[in-house]
Motif scaffolding. Structure first.
Motif, PDB file in Angstrom:
ATOM      1  N   ILE A 137       0.831  -1.203   0.000  1.00 41.64           N
ATOM      2  CA  ILE A 137       0.000   0.000   0.000  1.00 41.64           C
ATOM      3  C   ILE A 137       0.865   1.253   0.000  1.00 41.64           C
ATOM      4  CG2 ILE A 137      -1.643   1.370   1.360  1.00 41.64           C
ATOM      5  CD1 ILE A 137      -2.916  -1.204   2.269  1.00 41.64           C
ATOM      6  N   ILE A 138       1.914   1.248   0.816  1.00 42.09           N
ATOM      7  CA  ILE A 138       2.816   2.400   0.887  1.00 42.09           C
ATOM      8  C   ILE A 138       3.490   2.640  -0.452  1.00 42.09           C
ATOM      9  CG2 ILE A 138       4.919   3.300   1.956  1.00 42.09           C
ATOM     10  CD1 ILE A 138       4.093   1.712   4.492  1.00 42.09           C
ATOM     11  N   LEU A 139       3.940   1.566  -1.105  1.00 41.30           N
ATOM     12  CA  LEU A 139       4.595   1.703  -2.401  1.00 41.30           C
ATOM     13  C   LEU A 139       3.648   2.297  -3.434  1.00 41.30           C
ATOM     14  CD1 LEU A 139       6.963   1.235  -4.324  1.00 41.30           C
ATOM     15  CD2 LEU A 139       6.126  -1.107  -4.665  1.00 41.30           C
ATOM     16  N   LEU A 140       2.424   1.780  -3.502  1.00 43.83           N
ATOM     17  CA  LEU A 140       1.435   2.313  -4.447  1.00 43.83           C
ATOM     18  C   LEU A 140       1.125   3.770  -4.151  1.00 43.83           C
ATOM     19  CD1 LEU A 140      -1.050  -0.699  -4.667  1.00 43.83           C
ATOM     20  CD2 LEU A 140       0.654  -0.005  -6.362  1.00 43.83           C
ATOM     21  N   PHE A 141       1.042   4.102  -2.872  1.00 47.24           N
ATOM     22  CA  PHE A 141       0.741   5.481  -2.504  1.00 47.24           C
ATOM     23  C   PHE A 141       1.875   6.420  -2.895  1.00 47.24           C
ATOM     24  CE2 PHE A 141       1.331   8.910   0.610  1.00 47.24           C
ATOM     25  CZ  PHE A 141       0.205   9.658   0.313  1.00 47.24           C
ATOM     26  N   VAL A 142       3.117   6.003  -2.664  1.00 44.19           N
ATOM     27  CA  VAL A 142       4.261   6.845  -3.021  1.00 44.19           C
ATOM     28  C   VAL A 142       4.249   7.152  -4.518  1.00 44.19           C
ATOM     29  CG1 VAL A 142       6.783   6.889  -3.237  1.00 44.19           C
ATOM     30  CG2 VAL A 142       5.727   6.141  -1.102  1.00 44.19           C
ATOM     31  N   ILE A 143       3.949   6.125  -5.325  1.00 45.24           N
ATOM     32  CA  ILE A 143       3.878   6.334  -6.782  1.00 45.24           C
ATOM     33  C   ILE A 143       2.776   7.335  -7.119  1.00 45.24           C
ATOM     34  CG2 ILE A 143       3.378   5.225  -8.997  1.00 45.24           C
ATOM     35  CD1 ILE A 143       4.620   2.663  -7.835  1.00 45.24           C
ATOM     36  N   TYR A 144       1.596   7.147  -6.509  1.00 40.91           N
ATOM     37  CA  TYR A 144       0.482   8.068  -6.770  1.00 40.91           C
ATOM     38  C   TYR A 144       0.803   9.472  -6.274  1.00 40.91           C
ATOM     39  CZ  TYR A 144      -4.067  10.283  -6.572  1.00 40.91           C
ATOM     40  OH  TYR A 144      -5.099  11.162  -6.734  1.00 40.91           O
ATOM     41  N   HIS A 145       1.403   9.560  -5.100  1.00 35.16           N
ATOM     42  CA  HIS A 145       1.719  10.850  -4.495  1.00 35.16           C
ATOM     43  C   HIS A 145       2.681  11.654  -5.377  1.00 35.16           C
ATOM     44  CE1 HIS A 145       1.563  13.582  -1.142  1.00 35.16           C
ATOM     45  NE2 HIS A 145       2.877  13.580  -1.006  1.00 35.16           N
ATOM     46  N   ILE A 146       3.650  10.966  -5.963  1.00 32.37           N
ATOM     47  CA  ILE A 146       4.599  11.632  -6.856  1.00 32.37           C
ATOM     48  C   ILE A 146       3.883  12.161  -8.095  1.00 32.37           C
ATOM     49  CG2 ILE A 146       6.576  11.257  -8.386  1.00 32.37           C
ATOM     50  CD1 ILE A 146       7.674   9.321  -6.271  1.00 32.37           C
ATOM     51  N   LEU A 147       3.018  11.320  -8.682  1.00 33.71           N
ATOM     52  CA  LEU A 147       2.286  11.738  -9.877  1.00 33.71           C
ATOM     53  C   LEU A 147       1.258  12.826  -9.567  1.00 33.71           C
ATOM     54  CD1 LEU A 147       1.651   8.241 -11.512  1.00 33.71           C
ATOM     55  CD2 LEU A 147       3.298   9.974 -12.238  1.00 33.71           C
ATOM     56  N   THR A 151       4.726  15.783  -9.713  1.00 33.96           N
ATOM     57  CA  THR A 151       4.691  16.094 -11.150  1.00 33.96           C
ATOM     58  C   THR A 151       3.400  16.810 -11.543  1.00 33.96           C
ATOM     59  OG1 THR A 151       3.650  13.987 -11.776  1.00 33.96           O
ATOM     60  CG2 THR A 151       6.057  14.020 -11.573  1.00 33.96           C
ATOM     61  N   GLY A 152       2.337  16.674 -10.732  1.00 37.73           N
ATOM     62  CA  GLY A 152       1.062  17.313 -11.040  1.00 37.73           C
ATOM     63  C   GLY A 152       0.247  16.600 -12.096  1.00 37.73           C
ATOM     64  N   THR A 153       0.687  15.427 -12.517  1.00 35.04           N
ATOM     65  CA  THR A 153       0.011  14.694 -13.588  1.00 35.04           C
ATOM     66  C   THR A 153      -1.425  14.335 -13.231  1.00 35.04           C
ATOM     67  OG1 THR A 153       2.148  13.750 -14.217  1.00 35.04           O
ATOM     68  CG2 THR A 153       0.176  12.701 -15.125  1.00 35.04           C
ATOM     69  N   LEU A 154      -1.665  13.913 -12.000  1.00 33.22           N
ATOM     70  CA  LEU A 154      -2.995  13.470 -11.575  1.00 33.22           C
ATOM     71  C   LEU A 154      -3.721  14.505 -10.732  1.00 33.22           C
ATOM     72  CD1 LEU A 154      -2.132   9.759 -10.627  1.00 33.22           C
ATOM     73  CD2 LEU A 154      -3.022  10.643 -12.801  1.00 33.22           C
ATOM     74  N   ASN A 155      -3.142  15.681 -10.579  1.00 33.56           N
ATOM     75  CA  ASN A 155      -3.756  16.716  -9.748  1.00 33.56           C
ATOM     76  C   ASN A 155      -4.700  17.597 -10.571  1.00 33.56           C
ATOM     77  OD1 ASN A 155      -3.651  19.621  -8.354  1.00 33.56           O
ATOM     78  ND2 ASN A 155      -3.194  18.073  -6.819  1.00 33.56           N
ATOM     79  N   TYR A 164      -0.199  25.351  -2.731  1.00 35.20           N
ATOM     80  CA  TYR A 164      -1.344  25.396  -1.815  1.00 35.20           C
ATOM     81  C   TYR A 164      -2.624  25.014  -2.555  1.00 35.20           C
ATOM     82  CZ  TYR A 164      -4.636  27.238   1.676  1.00 35.20           C
ATOM     83  OH  TYR A 164      -5.650  27.377   2.602  1.00 35.20           O
ATOM     84  N   ALA A 165      -2.797  25.582  -3.749  1.00 35.22           N
ATOM     85  CA  ALA A 165      -3.985  25.263  -4.554  1.00 35.22           C
ATOM     86  C   ALA A 165      -3.995  23.795  -4.950  1.00 35.22           C
ATOM     87  CB  ALA A 165      -4.015  26.146  -5.803  1.00 35.22           C
ATOM     88  N   ASN A 166      -2.836  23.220  -5.190  1.00 38.64           N
ATOM     89  CA  ASN A 166      -2.752  21.796  -5.533  1.00 38.64           C
ATOM     90  C   ASN A 166      -3.249  20.927  -4.379  1.00 38.64           C
ATOM     91  OD1 ASN A 166      -1.625  22.428  -8.018  1.00 38.64           O
ATOM     92  ND2 ASN A 166       0.480  22.202  -7.284  1.00 38.64           N
ATOM     93  N   VAL A 167      -2.835  21.277  -3.152  1.00 39.55           N
ATOM     94  CA  VAL A 167      -3.242  20.503  -1.978  1.00 39.55           C
ATOM     95  C   VAL A 167      -4.748  20.611  -1.754  1.00 39.55           C
ATOM     96  CG1 VAL A 167      -3.030  20.300   0.534  1.00 39.55           C
ATOM     97  CG2 VAL A 167      -0.991  20.678  -0.861  1.00 39.55           C
ATOM     98  N   VAL A 168      -5.278  21.830  -1.837  1.00 38.23           N
ATOM     99  CA  VAL A 168      -6.709  22.043  -1.622  1.00 38.23           C
ATOM    100  C   VAL A 168      -7.537  21.301  -2.670  1.00 38.23           C
ATOM    101  CG1 VAL A 168      -8.545  23.766  -1.622  1.00 38.23           C
ATOM    102  CG2 VAL A 168      -6.388  24.245  -0.447  1.00 38.23           C
TER     103      VAL A 168
END
Length: 243
Positions: A137-147, A151-155, A164-168
């Protein structure tokens, strides 16, 4: 790999050659690798948590902090070199930590080749039994978190100049499934930390009944503080406290 000559028999000219294992590949060496890399990763988690909490100081302050991270080391280090050096150090630490843990687990299993029908579970705590799936789960999350936030790919916003806007946008109520996944990953990290800190403290000598109770309390406190520190941000956004 080192080769040493153990014995020479003059009468027949026989040379007996044996291999000596590198100190770092010994059980003690592997535990040392796990300890050092574990400390590095925990320190990163603490620093990252404190940085995340700056979201409560407002958009301007949080954005300034995020941009400052990219400028650490300037002008000695150009651009975002510091971040990349830190990322490589973390990657090496994670790989070394997993390698040492896997090697020790395989050796422990090989030392008990006979399975007993009524063998009692060793260290059957929930945290110990869930280390494997928790790591996935941690590994999958780290990959998702990076993207998502690197990188903003999935944001939904994906603008590196507006962290700040990205987090919100990431933890908005409509994206409750992201918060759910984030929560599962953080809880998995918490179980991993609780088990890891407890094992480390026992290795450092807390092996008496009183010492084990103390180690359990410290490990639980570390896990709870870090989990709370990480989860307060997404839930603050989810409930509208941060917007």
């Amino acid at each position: 790999m080192h080769w040493t000559t153990d014995q020479i028999t003059p009468s027949v000219g026989l040379v007996v050659v044996t291999r000596t294992r590198s100190p770092i590949r010994s059980s003690v060496g592997l535990k040392a690798v796990m300890a050092v890399t574990g400390i590095i990763l925990v320190l990163f988690l603490v620093a990252h948590m404190l940085g995340n909490l700056k979201v409560f100081t407002g958009a301007s302050s949080f954005d300034h902090y995020a941009h400052w991270l990219r400028e650490i080391g300037a002008p000695l280090l150009p651009g975002v070199w510091f971040l990349w050096i830190m990322r490589m150090a973390l990657l090496v630490s994670v790989v070394a930590h997993i390698w040492a843990a896997t090697t020790l687990a395989l050796r422990a299993r090989a030392a008990r080749p006979v399975q007993y029908a009524h063998r009692k579970k060793i260290q059957g705590s929930y945290a110990a039994r869930t280390m494997r799936w928790g790591g996935v789960i941690i590994l999958l999350f780290v990959i998702y978190h990076i993207l998502d936030l690197t990188t903003g790919t999935l944001n939904p916003v994906g603008d590196p100049s507006r962290p700040y806007a990205n987090v919100v946008a990431d933890f908005a109520p409509a994206r409750w499934y992201v918060t759910l996944f984030y929560t599962l990953a953080v809880v998995a990290v918490g179980f991993h930390l609780r088990h890891g800190v407890f094992s480390a403290l026992r290795s450092l000598g807390q092996q008496t009944p009183r010492g084990e109770r103390r180690a359990k309390n410290v490990a639980l406190a570390v896990a709870v503080v870090l989990c709370a520190g990480y989860l307060v941000v997404p839930f603050a956004v989810l409930t509208g406290l941060v917007s």
